[in-house]
Design an enzyme around this catalytic site. Structure first.
Site, PDB file in Angstrom:
ATOM      1  N   THR A  39      -3.963  10.182 -28.281  1.00  0.00           N
ATOM      2  CA  THR A  39      -2.826  10.155 -29.212  1.00  0.00           C
ATOM      3  C   THR A  39      -3.100   9.203 -30.370  1.00  0.00           C
ATOM      4  O   THR A  39      -2.487   9.329 -31.423  1.00  0.00           O
ATOM      5  CB  THR A  39      -1.549   9.701 -28.487  1.00  0.00           C
ATOM      6  OG1 THR A  39      -1.871   8.553 -27.702  1.00  0.00           O
ATOM      7  CG2 THR A  39      -1.011  10.791 -27.569  1.00  0.00           C
TER       8      THR A  39
ATOM      9  N   GLY B 141     -15.523   3.819 -19.093  1.00  0.00           N
ATOM     10  CA  GLY B 141     -14.304   4.134 -19.834  1.00  0.00           C
ATOM     11  C   GLY B 141     -13.313   2.991 -19.829  1.00  0.00           C
ATOM     12  O   GLY B 141     -12.112   3.187 -20.021  1.00  0.00           O
TER      13      GLY B 141
ATOM     14  N   SER C 112     -15.920  -1.456 -22.366  1.00  0.00           N
ATOM     15  CA  SER C 112     -16.878  -2.558 -22.362  1.00  0.00           C
ATOM     16  C   SER C 112     -17.427  -2.796 -23.773  1.00  0.00           C
ATOM     17  O   SER C 112     -17.641  -3.949 -24.175  1.00  0.00           O
ATOM     18  CB  SER C 112     -18.028  -2.266 -21.394  1.00  0.00           C
ATOM     19  OG  SER C 112     -18.611  -1.019 -21.696  1.00  0.00           O
TER      20      SER C 112
ATOM     21  N   ASP D 248      -8.465   0.933 -28.244  1.00  0.00           N
ATOM     22  CA  ASP D 248      -9.204  -0.004 -27.395  1.00  0.00           C
ATOM     23  C   ASP D 248      -9.281  -1.412 -27.979  1.00  0.00           C
ATOM     24  O   ASP D 248      -9.102  -2.412 -27.275  1.00  0.00           O
ATOM     25  CB  ASP D 248     -10.625   0.533 -27.163  1.00  0.00           C
ATOM     26  CG  ASP D 248     -10.606   1.954 -26.641  1.00  0.00           C
ATOM     27  OD1 ASP D 248      -9.776   2.255 -25.781  1.00  0.00           O
ATOM     28  OD2 ASP D 248     -11.413   2.767 -27.125  1.00  0.00           O
TER      29      ASP D 248
ATOM     30  N   TYR E 274     -15.630  14.435 -28.002  1.00  0.00           N
ATOM     31  CA  TYR E 274     -14.551  13.600 -28.550  1.00  0.00           C
ATOM     32  C   TYR E 274     -14.296  13.996 -30.011  1.00  0.00           C
ATOM     33  O   TYR E 274     -13.159  14.216 -30.418  1.00  0.00           O
ATOM     34  CB  TYR E 274     -14.955  12.123 -28.440  1.00  0.00           C
ATOM     35  CG  TYR E 274     -13.871  11.158 -28.889  1.00  0.00           C
ATOM     36  CD1 TYR E 274     -13.012  10.579 -27.962  1.00  0.00           C
ATOM     37  CD2 TYR E 274     -13.714  10.835 -30.232  1.00  0.00           C
ATOM     38  CE1 TYR E 274     -12.021   9.699 -28.373  1.00  0.00           C
ATOM     39  CE2 TYR E 274     -12.730   9.959 -30.650  1.00  0.00           C
ATOM     40  CZ  TYR E 274     -11.890   9.386 -29.710  1.00  0.00           C
ATOM     41  OH  TYR E 274     -10.911   8.512 -30.126  1.00  0.00           O
TER      42      TYR E 274
HETATM   43  C1  GLA Z   1     -11.529   6.348 -26.407  1.00  0.00           C
HETATM   44  C2  GLA Z   1     -11.352   5.943 -27.871  1.00  0.00           C
HETATM   45  C3  GLA Z   1      -9.892   5.625 -28.173  1.00  0.00           C
HETATM   46  C4  GLA Z   1      -8.964   6.724 -27.702  1.00  0.00           C
HETATM   47  C5  GLA Z   1      -9.283   7.125 -26.271  1.00  0.00           C
HETATM   48  C6  GLA Z   1      -8.497   8.314 -25.793  1.00  0.00           C
HETATM   49  O1  GLA Z   1     -11.276   5.262 -25.560  1.00  0.00           O
HETATM   50  O2  GLA Z   1     -12.149   4.820 -28.168  1.00  0.00           O
HETATM   51  O3  GLA Z   1      -9.736   5.382 -29.559  1.00  0.00           O
HETATM   52  O4  GLA Z   1      -9.004   7.833 -28.553  1.00  0.00           O
HETATM   53  O5  GLA Z   1     -10.658   7.421 -26.092  1.00  0.00           O
HETATM   54  O6  GLA Z   1      -7.146   7.993 -25.686  1.00  0.00           O
END
Ligand code: GLA
Length: 378
Positions: free
Chosen positions: A29, A119, A122, A167, A219
């Site tokens: 999102t 995920g 890190s 993140d 992605y």
């Molecule tokens: C990764 C990306 C984030 C986000 C998530 C999915 O962690 O770094 O910016 O898009 O995927 O929510």
């Protein structure tokens, strides 16, 4: 285990840290200007650092790979010049320069207990800790609320990963005991109390060990599919489609795949808002079905899950978890399961058994503790 003194001699000027994160809900999102709800983990990356007076050069040692890498001014100025973990360090130097700051050369000693490639961000923990160190050592003023954007710039512009703002914001802005409700359009935040202990609950993290990678094309494909759909729908971003207008939006889209991508993003934004309402009301258990619905949406509509992840979610739910979902970018990585504190072992055992039955690598598990975002230790 080596130390700063063994690699560089003498003492560092200071020690900075930044944590990994889990995203409680709100997946894919962020780059749609939507909502997310991450919290920082107790697992963190530390950077012991000393300013170099002699040259604009960054010497970086990682205890994880036991490598020492020299980053000179030329490679820090050329996006893509470095790859691997040192690119994340060079990217921060690059983004600071781009933002008009003079960055002092430094010796940096990096250690981390954030699981790699799981995920749990890190790479962002590394970037955010390095940014803290270089900001202080260079005597520059980068206000904390502006730091996530700078780290995102380093990742997008130098490393070449088209990621959003989730993140970095989690690693920098989260506060212990809270989840961070972030509006990725205006970057406004609210700390939402998330006291699992007081509610007799635990959030089990299951690292499926199915390799997870950001820089792969999937992605980027999801991101462009969302941007293309927003253009067709005539809105700046999918954030602008509310749940109430979802059916009309779906009817205006040309193909089933884009309809499913849009449905995930729109319903996921609503699930974040619903989760925040429940947490504000102290109803932690009640968020379980929202977590599970988020997973189903990632699996069926966004198509970013893989068999070990789906197996972990199904096994956790059959063993009595209130809710479970994959967290992070997808195609592997970790699953979160919300359980009674007393049921953690039962749920973890059920997942291990299911993995053994399916011939998957044994998963690692730990409990997530909502912890403090980036700072200086010494
Ligand atoms: C990764 C990306 C984030 C986000 C998530 C999915 O962690 O770094 O910016 O898009 O995927 O929510």
């Amino acid at each position: 285990m080596t130390s700063f003194a063994e690699v560089f001699g003498g003492e560092p000027d200071g020690v900075w840290y930044a944590p990994g994160r889990v995203n409680l809900i709100g997946e894919h999102t962020d780059y749609n200007d939507g909502f997310v709800l991450p919290f920082a983990l107790a697992q963190r990356t530390t950077v012991a650092a000393r300013r170099r007076l002699d040259s604009p050069q960054w010497t970086v040692h990682s205890t994880l790979t036991k490598e020492t890498v020299e980053i000179d001014a030329a490679s820090a100025a050329a996006p893509g010049a470095l790859t691997g973990w040192s690119a994340y360090v060079a990217g921060v130097v690059w983004a600071m320069h781009e933002a008009g700051h003079r960055v002092a050369g430094a010796q940096l000693f990096i250690d981390s207990d954030v699981p790699l490639g799981a995920g749990l961000s890190s790479s962002h923990a590394l970037e955010c800790a390095v940014l803290g160190a270089l900001t202080d050592l260079s005597d520059v003023d980068i206000p904390v609320p502006a730091r996530p954007r700078l780290v995102q710039r380093s990742e997008n512009g130098y490393v070449g990963a088209p990621t959003g703002i989730l993140d970095q914001s989690a690693s920098i802005l989260c506060q212990a005991g809270n989840a961070l409700f972030l509006d990725c359009r205006d970057l406004s935040t609210e700390q939402v109390p998330f006291d699992l202990d007081a509610a007799g609950l635990a959030l089990l993290v299951i690292d499926t060990r199915a390799p997870h990678q950001h820089t792969d094309g999937e992605y980027a494909k999801r991101r462009s599919a969302c941007e293309a759909a927003a253009r067709i729908l005539g809105v700046p971003a999918l954030r602008d489609i509310s749940n109430g207008h979802l059916d009309a939006a779906l009817a205006a889209l040309p193909d089933d795949e884009s309809r499913r991508r849009v449905r995930h993003v729109v319903t996921e934004n609503q699930r974040v808002l619903d989760t925040v309402s429940l947490l504000r009301a102290g109803q932690l258990r009640a968020i379980g079905p929202l977590l599970s619905a988020s997973h189903a949406s990632m699996r069926d509509d966004y198509e970013i899950t893989v068999p070990p992840v789906d197996t972990a979610v199904a096994a956790a739910l059959s063993a009595g978890a209130y809710g479970a979902r994959m967290t992070g970018g997808g195609f592997g990585g970790c699953v979160l399961a919300l359980t009674d504190a007393g049921a953690v072992d039962t749920v973890a055992t059920a997942v291990r058994t299911a993995f053994a039955t399916n011939g998957f690598t044994e998963p690692a598990t730990f409990l997530a503790v909502p912890s403090q975002g980036a700072g200086r230790l010494a």
